[in-house]
Design a protein around this motif. Sequence first.
Motif, PDB file in Angstrom:
ATOM      1  N   GLN A   1       0.830  -1.197   0.000  1.00 32.19           N
ATOM      2  CA  GLN A   1       0.000   0.000   0.000  1.00 32.19           C
ATOM      3  C   GLN A   1       0.867   1.250   0.000  1.00 32.19           C
ATOM      4  O   GLN A   1       0.579   2.231  -0.673  1.00 32.19           O
ATOM      5  CB  GLN A   1      -0.924   0.002   1.215  1.00 32.19           C
ATOM      6  N   GLN A   2       1.928   1.186   0.818  1.00 32.00           N
ATOM      7  CA  GLN A   2       2.820   2.343   0.907  1.00 32.00           C
ATOM      8  C   GLN A   2       3.451   2.646  -0.449  1.00 32.00           C
ATOM      9  O   GLN A   2       3.531   3.803  -0.871  1.00 32.00           O
ATOM     10  CB  GLN A   2       3.927   2.061   1.929  1.00 32.00           C
ATOM     11  N   LYS A   3       3.858   1.605  -1.167  1.00 32.97           N
ATOM     12  CA  LYS A   3       4.458   1.813  -2.476  1.00 32.97           C
ATOM     13  C   LYS A   3       3.454   2.379  -3.466  1.00 32.97           C
ATOM     14  O   LYS A   3       3.798   3.187  -4.327  1.00 32.97           O
ATOM     15  CB  LYS A   3       5.046   0.501  -3.000  1.00 32.97           C
ATOM     16  N   SER A   4       2.192   1.959  -3.340  1.00 34.72           N
ATOM     17  CA  SER A   4       1.156   2.504  -4.220  1.00 34.72           C
ATOM     18  C   SER A   4       0.965   3.980  -3.970  1.00 34.72           C
ATOM     19  O   SER A   4       0.796   4.764  -4.914  1.00 34.72           O
ATOM     20  CB  SER A   4      -0.167   1.753  -3.989  1.00 34.72           C
ATOM     21  N   VAL A   5       0.979   4.358  -2.687  1.00 35.40           N
ATOM     22  CA  VAL A   5       0.846   5.770  -2.343  1.00 35.40           C
ATOM     23  C   VAL A   5       2.028   6.557  -2.893  1.00 35.40           C
ATOM     24  O   VAL A   5       1.874   7.645  -3.464  1.00 35.40           O
ATOM     25  CB  VAL A   5       0.742   5.953  -0.813  1.00 35.40           C
ATOM     26  N   VAL A   6       3.220   6.011  -2.725  1.00 36.57           N
ATOM     27  CA  VAL A   6       4.425   6.681  -3.238  1.00 36.57           C
ATOM     28  C   VAL A   6       4.346   6.819  -4.752  1.00 36.57           C
ATOM     29  O   VAL A   6       4.669   7.869  -5.321  1.00 36.57           O
ATOM     30  CB  VAL A   6       5.695   5.896  -2.836  1.00 36.57           C
ATOM     31  N   LEU A   7       3.887   5.761  -5.438  1.00 39.53           N
ATOM     32  CA  LEU A   7       3.775   5.802  -6.895  1.00 39.53           C
ATOM     33  C   LEU A   7       2.794   6.882  -7.331  1.00 39.53           C
ATOM     34  O   LEU A   7       3.076   7.675  -8.232  1.00 39.53           O
ATOM     35  CB  LEU A   7       3.330   4.443  -7.428  1.00 39.53           C
ATOM     36  N   ALA A   8       1.637   6.932  -6.652  1.00 35.46           N
ATOM     37  CA  ALA A   8       0.650   7.961  -6.984  1.00 35.46           C
ATOM     38  C   ALA A   8       1.203   9.350  -6.730  1.00 35.46           C
ATOM     39  O   ALA A   8       1.015  10.270  -7.530  1.00 35.46           O
ATOM     40  CB  ALA A   8      -0.619   7.737  -6.168  1.00 35.46           C
TER      41      ALA A   8
ATOM     42  N   GLN B   1      15.941  14.959  -2.055  1.00 33.31           N
ATOM     43  CA  GLN B   1      17.219  14.367  -2.425  1.00 33.31           C
ATOM     44  C   GLN B   1      17.161  13.788  -3.834  1.00 33.31           C
ATOM     45  O   GLN B   1      18.122  13.901  -4.615  1.00 33.31           O
ATOM     46  CB  GLN B   1      17.576  13.280  -1.406  1.00 33.31           C
ATOM     47  N   ALA B   2      16.030  13.179  -4.174  1.00 39.45           N
ATOM     48  CA  ALA B   2      15.877  12.613  -5.515  1.00 39.45           C
ATOM     49  C   ALA B   2      15.892  13.700  -6.576  1.00 39.45           C
ATOM     50  O   ALA B   2      16.505  13.547  -7.640  1.00 39.45           O
ATOM     51  CB  ALA B   2      14.571  11.819  -5.587  1.00 39.45           C
ATOM     52  N   ILE B   3      15.229  14.811  -6.301  1.00 39.17           N
ATOM     53  CA  ILE B   3      15.192  15.923  -7.247  1.00 39.17           C
ATOM     54  C   ILE B   3      16.587  16.505  -7.439  1.00 39.17           C
ATOM     55  O   ILE B   3      17.031  16.764  -8.562  1.00 39.17           O
ATOM     56  CB  ILE B   3      14.217  17.007  -6.765  1.00 39.17           C
ATOM     57  N   ARG B   4      17.290  16.719  -6.323  1.00 36.35           N
ATOM     58  CA  ARG B   4      18.654  17.264  -6.415  1.00 36.35           C
ATOM     59  C   ARG B   4      19.560  16.328  -7.207  1.00 36.35           C
ATOM     60  O   ARG B   4      20.396  16.764  -8.003  1.00 36.35           O
ATOM     61  CB  ARG B   4      19.219  17.492  -5.014  1.00 36.35           C
ATOM     62  N   GLY B   5      19.402  15.023  -6.993  1.00 39.05           N
ATOM     63  CA  GLY B   5      20.217  14.065  -7.729  1.00 39.05           C
ATOM     64  C   GLY B   5      19.894  14.057  -9.211  1.00 39.05           C
ATOM     65  O   GLY B   5      20.793  13.972 -10.044  1.00 39.05           O
ATOM     66  N   LEU B   6      18.610  14.189  -9.544  1.00 36.47           N
ATOM     67  CA  LEU B   6      18.186  14.201 -10.945  1.00 36.47           C
ATOM     68  C   LEU B   6      18.812  15.369 -11.692  1.00 36.47           C
ATOM     69  O   LEU B   6      19.367  15.199 -12.779  1.00 36.47           O
ATOM     70  CB  LEU B   6      16.665  14.284 -11.024  1.00 36.47           C
ATOM     71  N   VAL B   7      18.758  16.561 -11.104  1.00 39.78           N
ATOM     72  CA  VAL B   7      19.253  17.760 -11.781  1.00 39.78           C
ATOM     73  C   VAL B   7      20.774  17.870 -11.642  1.00 39.78           C
ATOM     74  O   VAL B   7      21.487  18.133 -12.608  1.00 39.78           O
ATOM     75  CB  VAL B   7      18.570  19.021 -11.226  1.00 39.78           C
ATOM     76  N   GLY B   8      21.275  17.645 -10.423  1.00 40.63           N
ATOM     77  CA  GLY B   8      22.709  17.794 -10.171  1.00 40.63           C
ATOM     78  C   GLY B   8      23.551  16.778 -10.906  1.00 40.63           C
ATOM     79  O   GLY B   8      24.733  17.015 -11.162  1.00 40.63           O
TER      80      GLY B   8
ATOM     81  N   ILE C   1       9.431   4.240 -13.632  1.00 34.44           N
ATOM     82  CA  ILE C   1       8.752   4.655 -12.404  1.00 34.44           C
ATOM     83  C   ILE C   1       8.713   3.502 -11.412  1.00 34.44           C
ATOM     84  O   ILE C   1       8.955   3.682 -10.205  1.00 34.44           O
ATOM     85  CB  ILE C   1       7.322   5.138 -12.725  1.00 34.44           C
ATOM     86  N   GLN C   2       8.448   2.304 -11.902  1.00 36.31           N
ATOM     87  CA  GLN C   2       8.402   1.145 -11.014  1.00 36.31           C
ATOM     88  C   GLN C   2       9.754   0.891 -10.361  1.00 36.31           C
ATOM     89  O   GLN C   2       9.835   0.566  -9.171  1.00 36.31           O
ATOM     90  CB  GLN C   2       7.950  -0.086 -11.813  1.00 36.31           C
ATOM     91  N   GLU C   3      10.835   1.071 -11.131  1.00 40.49           N
ATOM     92  CA  GLU C   3      12.165   0.882 -10.568  1.00 40.49           C
ATOM     93  C   GLU C   3      12.455   1.921  -9.499  1.00 40.49           C
ATOM     94  O   GLU C   3      13.016   1.606  -8.438  1.00 40.49           O
ATOM     95  CB  GLU C   3      13.224   0.957 -11.666  1.00 40.49           C
ATOM     96  N   PHE C   4      12.047   3.176  -9.769  1.00 34.11           N
ATOM     97  CA  PHE C   4      12.253   4.227  -8.780  1.00 34.11           C
ATOM     98  C   PHE C   4      11.508   3.906  -7.488  1.00 34.11           C
ATOM     99  O   PHE C   4      12.045   4.041  -6.394  1.00 34.11           O
ATOM    100  CB  PHE C   4      11.792   5.576  -9.324  1.00 34.11           C
ATOM    101  N   VAL C   5      10.253   3.473  -7.614  1.00 39.01           N
ATOM    102  CA  VAL C   5       9.443   3.157  -6.440  1.00 39.01           C
ATOM    103  C   VAL C   5      10.060   2.010  -5.657  1.00 39.01           C
ATOM    104  O   VAL C   5      10.082   2.011  -4.417  1.00 39.01           O
ATOM    105  CB  VAL C   5       7.994   2.832  -6.857  1.00 39.01           C
ATOM    106  N   GLN C   6      10.594   1.019  -6.357  1.00 39.89           N
ATOM    107  CA  GLN C   6      11.243  -0.103  -5.692  1.00 39.89           C
ATOM    108  C   GLN C   6      12.451   0.368  -4.876  1.00 39.89           C
ATOM    109  O   GLN C   6      12.614  -0.002  -3.705  1.00 39.89           O
ATOM    110  CB  GLN C   6      11.681  -1.147  -6.716  1.00 39.89           C
TER     111      GLN C   6
END
Length: 390
Positions: free
Chosen positions: A5-12, A76-83, A50-55
């Motif tokens: 359930q938690q992963k579904s919430v994160v995915l959404a 942290q994910a956003i900073r890593g994506l851009v940086g 997206i599934q890999e990121f959620v995992q």
Amino acid sequence: MAKSQQKSVVLASLLMCLSHSAWSAGSQGPVLDDMVMDQQTYSEIPVSSIQEFVQIYGIVKDNYIQDKNDDALFQQAIRGLVGGLDRYSRYLSPEDFKQLRQYTEGDLASIDFDLQFNPQLKQWMVQGLSPDADSAKQGLRNGVTVYKIDDQILNTLKREQVRDLLSGAIGSTLSIQLSAQSTPVTLVRNIKVDTEIKSTLHNNQVLVLQVKVFQQDTANEIKRIIDSYSSQRLKAVLFDLRNNPGGLLSAAVESADLFLNQGIIVSTKSRAEGDQQFQALPGFEFQNLKIGILINNRSASAAEVFTAALKEHNRAWVVGEKSYGKGVVQKLFPLSNGAALQMTVSQYFSPSGQRIEGLGVQPHLSYPLGVEMREESYLDHITELLLLQK
């Protein structure tokens, strides 16, 4: 809540964030100086990615040694994506972006303290730091030693060399390390410093112009200064661009145009914004004036555009060290939450089509300032070498 359930919430939540970020990055909003926002078209992100990121997100959330809340992990994910794109692109928090908007592109700045050499310890120490300064809030104090700035160890450097490391384009960052084992601290250059062009006429009738940064009126000021020495029978002009971090591309183009009468000064290539060429306009005012350019490994961006243009058109003799190699343009993309992305969108290319980014500009003569050499003697020798050039 169960992990599935938690992963579904994160995915959404992730899908909502991606959709929201794409809308806000493509919307019209306030930008820095003359940078303009364009409507962007975003392709769909593959579901497998997206599934890999959620995992991975779930593994980190459940197993990392410290408990991290969702907001911290997403930031942290956003900073890593851009940086992770390149060494210039970065995510700006609302506070960082608010501070950046107060700056004027082309200004030169330093940090909010000075460094003084302690001969007993043979170390540079923090001095002049106010208790309420930004650097103090990051844990720095007067009297602490500084081991390294960016990649440069300080203990063998001269006063001028250390001061030069502290200065740069306003809003840019530097990394400071207190000891060989300590964690680096990132500081923002936010204290404006004097950017007036310094002119010195040497005894051999070579005029040395120290241009610290390229600003809106730089070309007019260069012309005014040279004209003011017209009665001195100038033999040459040497542009000292050491430690010049760049500034405005338009100012570098206008300055180079003073000494060129045709041809490409610089071109830019962009996937999103198209390609451009900046051409020299006909003009013969300074065509018979011998020109030299002195650069070092901290001459960057607009300073490299100016140098490459005059070098490749055989209009200037270049001496010193290979330049820094910053040949890219960043653009600000404001987000709806007050944050922003500062992202590379185009590259500079020299008149011959040579890439500047990562390569820099090679001088005709490699001649760095020696550790034991006095600044005055160094410049005197270079002006004499300039006069010998055909």
